[in-house]
Structures are given as structure tokens and as C-alpha cells.
Motif scaffolding. Sequence first.
Motif, PDB file in Angstrom:
ATOM      1  N   ARG D  20       3.497 -13.082 -19.733  1.00 28.55           N
ATOM      2  CA  ARG D  20       2.812 -11.845 -20.101  1.00 28.55           C
ATOM      3  C   ARG D  20       2.647 -10.950 -18.882  1.00 28.55           C
ATOM      4  O   ARG D  20       2.887  -9.741 -18.935  1.00 28.55           O
ATOM      5  CB  ARG D  20       1.443 -12.159 -20.723  1.00 28.55           C
ATOM      6  CG  ARG D  20       0.958 -11.023 -21.625  1.00 28.55           C
ATOM      7  CD  ARG D  20      -0.269 -11.430 -22.413  1.00 28.55           C
ATOM      8  NE  ARG D  20      -1.461 -11.468 -21.597  1.00 28.55           N
ATOM      9  CZ  ARG D  20      -2.509 -10.647 -21.769  1.00 28.55           C
ATOM     10  NH1 ARG D  20      -2.485  -9.731 -22.726  1.00 28.55           N
ATOM     11  NH2 ARG D  20      -3.559 -10.754 -21.013  1.00 28.55           N
ATOM     12  N   ALA D  21       2.281 -11.559 -17.776  1.00 27.84           N
ATOM     13  CA  ALA D  21       2.079 -10.770 -16.561  1.00 27.84           C
ATOM     14  C   ALA D  21       3.386 -10.140 -16.102  1.00 27.84           C
ATOM     15  O   ALA D  21       3.441  -8.941 -15.779  1.00 27.84           O
ATOM     16  CB  ALA D  21       1.492 -11.667 -15.468  1.00 27.84           C
ATOM     17  N   VAL D  22       4.436 -10.921 -16.069  1.00 27.91           N
ATOM     18  CA  VAL D  22       5.713 -10.397 -15.595  1.00 27.91           C
ATOM     19  C   VAL D  22       6.258  -9.350 -16.559  1.00 27.91           C
ATOM     20  O   VAL D  22       6.748  -8.294 -16.155  1.00 27.91           O
ATOM     21  CB  VAL D  22       6.733 -11.533 -15.386  1.00 27.91           C
ATOM     22  CG1 VAL D  22       8.087 -10.970 -15.008  1.00 27.91           C
ATOM     23  CG2 VAL D  22       6.238 -12.491 -14.311  1.00 27.91           C
ATOM     24  N   ILE D  36       9.450 -15.214 -14.020  1.00 34.56           N
ATOM     25  CA  ILE D  36       8.449 -15.815 -14.895  1.00 34.56           C
ATOM     26  C   ILE D  36       8.205 -17.264 -14.482  1.00 34.56           C
ATOM     27  O   ILE D  36       7.061 -17.713 -14.367  1.00 34.56           O
ATOM     28  CB  ILE D  36       8.915 -15.737 -16.366  1.00 34.56           C
ATOM     29  CG1 ILE D  36       8.979 -14.270 -16.801  1.00 34.56           C
ATOM     30  CG2 ILE D  36       7.977 -16.524 -17.268  1.00 34.56           C
ATOM     31  CD1 ILE D  36       9.612 -14.061 -18.157  1.00 34.56           C
ATOM     32  N   ALA D  37       9.305 -17.969 -14.252  1.00 36.26           N
ATOM     33  CA  ALA D  37       9.166 -19.358 -13.823  1.00 36.26           C
ATOM     34  C   ALA D  37       8.347 -19.419 -12.537  1.00 36.26           C
ATOM     35  O   ALA D  37       7.395 -20.199 -12.420  1.00 36.26           O
ATOM     36  CB  ALA D  37      10.548 -19.976 -13.617  1.00 36.26           C
ATOM     37  N   GLY D  38       8.704 -18.578 -11.605  1.00 42.23           N
ATOM     38  CA  GLY D  38       7.981 -18.556 -10.337  1.00 42.23           C
ATOM     39  C   GLY D  38       6.507 -18.273 -10.542  1.00 42.23           C
ATOM     40  O   GLY D  38       5.648 -18.957  -9.977  1.00 42.23           O
ATOM     41  N   ALA D  39       6.219 -17.278 -11.368  1.00 38.78           N
ATOM     42  CA  ALA D  39       4.825 -16.918 -11.615  1.00 38.78           C
ATOM     43  C   ALA D  39       4.070 -18.072 -12.271  1.00 38.78           C
ATOM     44  O   ALA D  39       2.855 -18.191 -12.141  1.00 38.78           O
ATOM     45  CB  ALA D  39       4.764 -15.670 -12.486  1.00 38.78           C
ATOM     46  N   PHE D  51      10.736 -23.529 -23.326  1.00 38.08           N
ATOM     47  CA  PHE D  51      11.171 -22.434 -24.188  1.00 38.08           C
ATOM     48  C   PHE D  51      12.686 -22.348 -24.166  1.00 38.08           C
ATOM     49  O   PHE D  51      13.282 -22.301 -23.094  1.00 38.08           O
ATOM     50  CB  PHE D  51      10.561 -21.109 -23.728  1.00 38.08           C
ATOM     51  CG  PHE D  51       9.090 -21.034 -23.971  1.00 38.08           C
ATOM     52  CD1 PHE D  51       8.607 -20.563 -25.183  1.00 38.08           C
ATOM     53  CD2 PHE D  51       8.192 -21.457 -22.998  1.00 38.08           C
ATOM     54  CE1 PHE D  51       7.240 -20.506 -25.419  1.00 38.08           C
ATOM     55  CE2 PHE D  51       6.828 -21.404 -23.234  1.00 38.08           C
ATOM     56  CZ  PHE D  51       6.348 -20.931 -24.442  1.00 38.08           C
ATOM     57  N   PRO D  52      13.281 -22.312 -25.344  1.00 35.57           N
ATOM     58  CA  PRO D  52      14.748 -22.359 -25.384  1.00 35.57           C
ATOM     59  C   PRO D  52      15.420 -21.105 -24.849  1.00 35.57           C
ATOM     60  O   PRO D  52      16.611 -21.120 -24.574  1.00 35.57           O
ATOM     61  CB  PRO D  52      15.066 -22.553 -26.865  1.00 35.57           C
ATOM     62  CG  PRO D  52      13.819 -22.338 -27.600  1.00 35.57           C
ATOM     63  CD  PRO D  52      12.666 -22.361 -26.658  1.00 35.57           C
ATOM     64  N   GLY D  53      14.680 -20.020 -24.701  1.00 35.16           N
ATOM     65  CA  GLY D  53      15.329 -18.808 -24.211  1.00 35.16           C
ATOM     66  C   GLY D  53      14.328 -17.691 -24.050  1.00 35.16           C
ATOM     67  O   GLY D  53      13.155 -17.810 -24.414  1.00 35.16           O
ATOM     68  N   LYS D  54      14.793 -16.603 -23.519  1.00 33.29           N
ATOM     69  CA  LYS D  54      13.923 -15.478 -23.248  1.00 33.29           C
ATOM     70  C   LYS D  54      13.329 -14.918 -24.543  1.00 33.29           C
ATOM     71  O   LYS D  54      12.144 -14.602 -24.612  1.00 33.29           O
ATOM     72  CB  LYS D  54      14.722 -14.392 -22.530  1.00 33.29           C
ATOM     73  CG  LYS D  54      13.888 -13.346 -21.844  1.00 33.29           C
ATOM     74  CD  LYS D  54      14.792 -12.315 -21.174  1.00 33.29           C
ATOM     75  CE  LYS D  54      13.995 -11.343 -20.325  1.00 33.29           C
ATOM     76  NZ  LYS D  54      14.855 -10.309 -19.710  1.00 33.29           N
ATOM     77  N   ASP D  55      14.164 -14.807 -25.533  1.00 34.35           N
ATOM     78  CA  ASP D  55      13.689 -14.253 -26.801  1.00 34.35           C
ATOM     79  C   ASP D  55      12.556 -15.089 -27.376  1.00 34.35           C
ATOM     80  O   ASP D  55      11.616 -14.549 -27.968  1.00 34.35           O
ATOM     81  CB  ASP D  55      14.836 -14.186 -27.803  1.00 34.35           C
ATOM     82  CG  ASP D  55      15.839 -13.108 -27.424  1.00 34.35           C
ATOM     83  OD1 ASP D  55      15.504 -12.283 -26.555  1.00 34.35           O
ATOM     84  OD2 ASP D  55      16.938 -13.090 -27.988  1.00 34.35           O
ATOM     85  N   ASP D  56      12.686 -16.375 -27.224  1.00 31.99           N
ATOM     86  CA  ASP D  56      11.658 -17.255 -27.764  1.00 31.99           C
ATOM     87  C   ASP D  56      10.352 -17.072 -27.001  1.00 31.99           C
ATOM     88  O   ASP D  56       9.268 -17.189 -27.560  1.00 31.99           O
ATOM     89  CB  ASP D  56      12.136 -18.696 -27.663  1.00 31.99           C
ATOM     90  CG  ASP D  56      13.466 -18.873 -28.350  1.00 31.99           C
ATOM     91  OD1 ASP D  56      13.462 -19.231 -29.526  1.00 31.99           O
ATOM     92  OD2 ASP D  56      14.496 -18.613 -27.711  1.00 31.99           O
ATOM     93  N   LEU D  57      10.496 -16.776 -25.739  1.00 31.77           N
ATOM     94  CA  LEU D  57       9.313 -16.508 -24.930  1.00 31.77           C
ATOM     95  C   LEU D  57       8.617 -15.255 -25.466  1.00 31.77           C
ATOM     96  O   LEU D  57       7.395 -15.218 -25.648  1.00 31.77           O
ATOM     97  CB  LEU D  57       9.764 -16.310 -23.480  1.00 31.77           C
ATOM     98  CG  LEU D  57       8.828 -16.705 -22.360  1.00 31.77           C
ATOM     99  CD1 LEU D  57       8.100 -17.984 -22.657  1.00 31.77           C
ATOM    100  CD2 LEU D  57       9.613 -16.829 -21.067  1.00 31.77           C
TER     101      LEU D  57
END
Lengths: 197, 197, 197, 197
Positions: D20-22, D36-39, D51-57
Motif C-alpha cells: 500500500r505504501a509503495v 514492495i518486497a524491500g519495504a 502472492f502469485p503476482g502483482k495483480d493479486d497484490l
Amino acid sequence: MSPRPDRRAERVPQILQAARAVFARRGFAEARMEDIAGAAGLSKAALYLYFPGKDDLIAALLEQYVADAFADLAALRGGEGGLRARLGAWAERRIVELEAEPVYLAVGYEFFALAARQEGARQGLRRAYGRYREELEALIAEAAARGERTGPGPRDQATALVALFEGLTLLWMLDPGAVDLRGAAERTLDALLGGPA
Amino acid sequence: MSPRPDRRAERVPQILQAARAVFARRGFAEARMEDIAGAAGLSKAALYLYFPGKDDLIAALLEQYVADAFADLAALRGGEGGLRARLGAWAERRIVELEAEPVYLAVGYEFFALAARQEGARQGLRRAYGRYREELEALIAEAAARGERTGPGPRDQATALVALFEGLTLLWMLDPGAVDLRGAAERTLDALLGGPA
Amino acid sequence: MSPRPDRRAERVPQILQAARAVFARRGFAEARMEDIAGAAGLSKAALYLYFPGKDDLIAALLEQYVADAFADLAALRGGEGGLRARLGAWAERRIVELEAEPVYLAVGYEFFALAARQEGARQGLRRAYGRYREELEALIAEAAARGERTGPGPRDQATALVALFEGLTLLWMLDPGAVDLRGAAERTLDALLGGPA
Amino acid sequence: MSPRPDRRAERVPQILQAARAVFARRGFAEARMEDIAGAAGLSKAALYLYFPGKDDLIAALLEQYVADAFADLAALRGGEGGLRARLGAWAERRIVELEAEPVYLAVGYEFFALAARQEGARQGLRRAYGRYREELEALIAEAAARGERTGPGPRDQATALVALFEGLTLLWMLDPGAVDLRGAAERTLDALLGGPA
DNA sequence: TATGAATGAGGGTTCATTCAT
DNA sequence: AATGAATGAACCCTCATTCAT
């Protein structure tokens, strides 16, 4: 101003050749699109202008592999001389090619592996080898009709010929020193066509 | 650190079998260590307790592939009956195996592809096929010594036999409907060993 | 180097219209310059003759978005009839546009998202909405000055009007069946301007 | 030995918060999975474990966005005091949140943009806002039943309330200095609920 | 003015492998 | 002996942008 030559006709063979070389050296899986592009003198992105993906590159190569087999066979029909002589010359040509770049055999075996597990790949090769056998069969039958001494059954002879050549190629690849490709081809032809006579 | 011998003796074959199945279905490159572990009923990490990496798994499989060929051949030497009959029975056994799980052929072709581009893999198969030919050669020579009718030269006959069987297997894989594996094997043996007599 | 003015005047609106359509359908990020060029009937490279980059295209669209709001408002000042009637007609025009191509709302929300995180984009919209509110405020104040019954404070009324219209649009977009855009607009105007009277 | 706590329950919210932040800072499209991973204090690959992918996120975030709205509303029903006071407190809470991290608004607008062009996203928000309106409507109706002075129609009042708050939020985001969020909220509630009484 | 061809830079995703327990 | 969790290193592919004509 002047109509530029069709770039596709120029690039596609250039790429396929590069792909074949890289695939031969590293195998389908280890080959990098980047390497192929580089070998073709193009950027990776340019490669994708001509082939939508790696699989398509492999598929195109398979088609070419099949088509090349056809081309080779065409020469057999139109040739001169007796059956035995023609087949001998044809075998010699194949052997020369093999010896020149044995690593390309790897591509062939990858195709076989693909064919052994995917109906799609199998179909292409099935047609090619079917055609291959038919061609030889017709050749033998024609010779028989011309009165040449040939042998028992053109169909079985053709099958055996193809099988023997493939098998010998394999054995030679594994151990070039132990297989006399030329001698074996000669003897094979003699045995299958009813002697050197 | 590493599992005790008895546990290894249990796990290793279990893993190799799983690996062979997965490799056959998906190919070396597409096969995932995870799939293999799963097929073996283990976790991925446990797999690594028994094999240091994917390549080692493939290498072990190659060794097994080679060893299996040997085992098959051993039976030939100790068998009963005449040469022709023994080879006929041996061919039949191989055909039955092939028909049972043709997809394992894919693994073999991947090995060939590997061999065509890596000396390491080539060596293993070279030894196996060398041994294979020698075994047949000795078999034929023995039969000749026993007074059986055999043919011109045991060595060339052995080479031709191996080549033909490999080639026929390929053709059959590509087009099972068009190749009568049993009939071709029979005819091949007859032709190479001097008739059914 | 760059196209002459007359050509620009022809191409730029053509491109902006195409861009708006593509952006609406796919979103800013998913929209491809290629798609936009194609929708405008141009080649990708030609697009770059008129816009230096994708961001500039978006910026130009934002400007247009803002300018359109102004144009709409200009009509309000010069119109005839009482305040309530004029605002009713104006709302109706906006509703008709919305209903015609609701997907263009997506572009608006992308602008809002942009504005929420970039001062640059925020400025443009700030000016537009500021102007928007002022325009309504002036309109209301004029009506009050003319003796029309209006309401407590023109400024707050204007703010509420804009906010309500934006909010109703959102709710309608999410669930057209549940929001009676026309009825809500009517009631809103009545409530904020002191009744239908 | 002891049953380790479920890692998922720990990681998923951690990731969603980071995402959400990123997303807020860079937008859906510009946000990098790596960031996002880093955050979230994870490697990129670890992200894909959850999460299987960005869209799912994005989808998960949308769900959370919707769920949060519900949670906020639940508090309204169970609250104490008169309708006007409760809504006032609720508005205040929302305003405090907004002021604390206005950039999160960007995520909301991206959702709206998504909803404006994809039925899937629209559905989620439709349900959320539908529920939102119903909740307010019920609240108003209950107050009316208790004899409180409320207004003409709970349903229209609820719709207007939601719309006004959304609209005011937008105007405030564009120009915080020009919109007195608290004052506007107060006046809105008064106007819609029949005065400050 | 216009374009087909080309590319650099980068992102999402995968996976063999390792680590903490 | 075993595993769930984690990750570094790649690779395929895309696309905004530029170039040669």
C-alpha cells in the motif's frame, strides 16, 4: 526511395542459423535469447520482431530441419546412375555434413526428445521421416522396375535403410573412432540392396 | 551430516525413479526439483540431502541408464538356445519395455543430445554402447565357434544390429502405426544372421 | 524538423482524441504508444513528431481535461434563465456526456491518482477545480444580487455543488442501477439553492 | 519443536502494508515488486511465496480497502449518542486519517480508475459502497424511528452524504488550503440532517 | 513528413539452492 | 533426517524511444 528489400527474408534465415548454432552448443534450455540475438548480429529486442518467442524459434528450426530432409531427398529422385550408386553418393553427402559439424546432431536429438513427449513435435518429424522412407521406397521400386537387382521388399528395405543410417549416426557420434561410417554405409547398402554386384 | 547408508539405499532409488518419471514427462530443463521431490514423496530440501544438485541427478540417471543396458546384456550371455533364438527373445523383451512406457525414450534422447555436446556425457554412453556391441560381437563369435551359421563378421554384424535396433526404435517412436517393431526385428535378425534357418 | 503549424493543428487533436480513447480503455500504464499511434492512424515514430513522450501526451490530455471544464463553465455565465434552471441544464449536459462514454471517467480518476501523488499534476487540477468553484460561486452571487433566492453562502454552496456532483458521479459509475443521477442532481440543486420554488 | 506460528498470518499483512505504501507513492504501474518486497523486509522471491503476482497484490489490497470500509461502518451502528453526533465523530475520524496520510488517497483513485474500466474491480467497490450507503441509510432510519429529527428520505440522504464526503475529499486533496474539511463536513451534516439543532 | 526497423533499459517471474529449526 | 521459508541469480519478454531512409 527504391523499394528496400524485404528485411524479413534476410533476417529470418540469419536468425535461424544463429539459433541453430547456439542451440547446438548449449541445448535448447541453456541457450539464451540474448546469445542467439548476438550470434545473429542483432539486439535481443530485434529478435522478437521476427520471432514471437523462444518456442517459436525452436518450432521454426524444427520445420527447417524437416524441410532440409526433404530437399536432400529431392536430389535423390532426379539423380543419375544406378540405385546403388545414387544411394552411395547420397550417404556420402550426409556423412560429409555430419563430419563437418557433428554438434548439430545435438539439435536433432533434442527434437527427438521433444517428439517423444509432445505430439506436436512428433507430427512434424513423423511427416519428415515418413516422407523420407517413401522416397527411398519409391527409389528402390523404380530401380526394380527398371530391372535392377534390388531385394525382397522396397518398403522394408527403405525402413531398414533409414533405421540403419540413424543408428549408425548415433554410434558414430558416441564413438567416432570405433565406427567406420563410410564402410558401414557401404556394407549396409550392399547388404540391403543385394550385394555390390 | 549426510544420511546413513541404510537410509540412502532406500531413498536413492526412490528418488531416481521419481526423477526419471518427471524428466520423461517434462524434459530435463522443464522438470522442477520440486516436482521430483514431490514425486519421490520428499521435500525439496530432503532431496538435496541425497543429491547435491540437479545435474548430479541427471548424471546418476545416466549411470543407471548405462548400467541397465549392461544388466540386460548379461542375461544374453548366460541364456539358453541358439543365437537367433536368444537374440529374438532379447529383442522381444526390449520391445515389451518400450511399448509399456514409450515416454522414457525421451530421457534417452536427452542423453544423446547431452552426449552430442558434452564429452562427459558422451563418455558414459560410449562405454555403454561399446560394451553393448562387444557383448553382441562375443555372442555371435561364440555361436560361430559352436558351428552355428552366423555371417560374415561378428563385429560388423554387432554394430549393424545395435544401429538397426536404435534406428527402428526411433522410427517406431515417431510413427508407431507405420513401423512393425516385432516384424522388423525378426527380419533384421534373419538378414544379419544369415536367415531364419 | 518539426511539422509546420498547420499540420500540427490537424494532427494534435487527432492524436489527443486517440490517446484519450486508448488511455480510457487500458489505463495510462497499459496503454502502448503503438496503440495510440495506431488509433490516430499514424506510425509510432510519427507520433513522436508531435509529442516528445508518453508523459507529455498525458500532460496534454490533462490540460485538455482542464480546459474542457472551463469551456463548459463559460457557457454557464453567458446563459439565459434563472440560476436554478441554468444549473439544471448544465448538470443535464454533463450527465448526457457521462452516459455516452462512461469509460472516460477512468481517465479522470487516473488524473486524480496522479494528482494525489505529484504536485505537478495536482496544480493543473487545482486550478481547474478552483476556477470551477469560483465560477459557480460568482454565478450564485450574481443571482443573489439579482434578487433570486439562493442560500446562505455562495462559496460554500459552490463547494458543496462541485463535491456533490463529483461524488454522485463516482457512485453512479460504481453502480449505475442504484443511483438516479438525474433525480439526485435535481434534489441536490433544490436543496442547495433553497428549493425548487 | 513447538508449533511455529503461522508465517502467512504474519507475512501477508506485513506485505500488504508495504504494498500500500509503495503503491501510494509510485502508483500501481510504477511500483516495483522489488520495492514492495524491500519495504516489507523480504526478498522479491519471498514476496512470491505469498502472492502469485502483482495483480493479486493489487486485488488483495482492493479487498482490504473494501473490508476496511466495512469495519469503519460497524463502529457507527454500535455507537452511542444522537445521529448527528455519531456521524460527526465518524467524519472526524475519517478526516484525521486523511490528514495523516493523504497520499493513500492515490491508491483509492487508482481503484476507481480500475473500476471504471474493469467489471471485476467495479464489483468489489460496488459492494463496498452499496454497503456503505445502506449502513448510513439504516442509521438514519433508526434515528427517525427513535423520534429524532432527520430529514426527508433516509436513502437519498445517505446517498448525498456519501457523495458529498467523497467529493469534498477530492477537492481537499487538490487544494487543502481552500477546503475546510471539518467545517464543510459539519455544514453538510447539518444541511442534510435538518440543522444543528 | 513519415515510417519500418532497431534497441537499451528494465520488470515480473521462476527456480535451483541454502538456511534455521 | 527432514522441512518450511527464504533468496540470489537469471532469463524471457516488453516498450518507450530513436535511427536510417
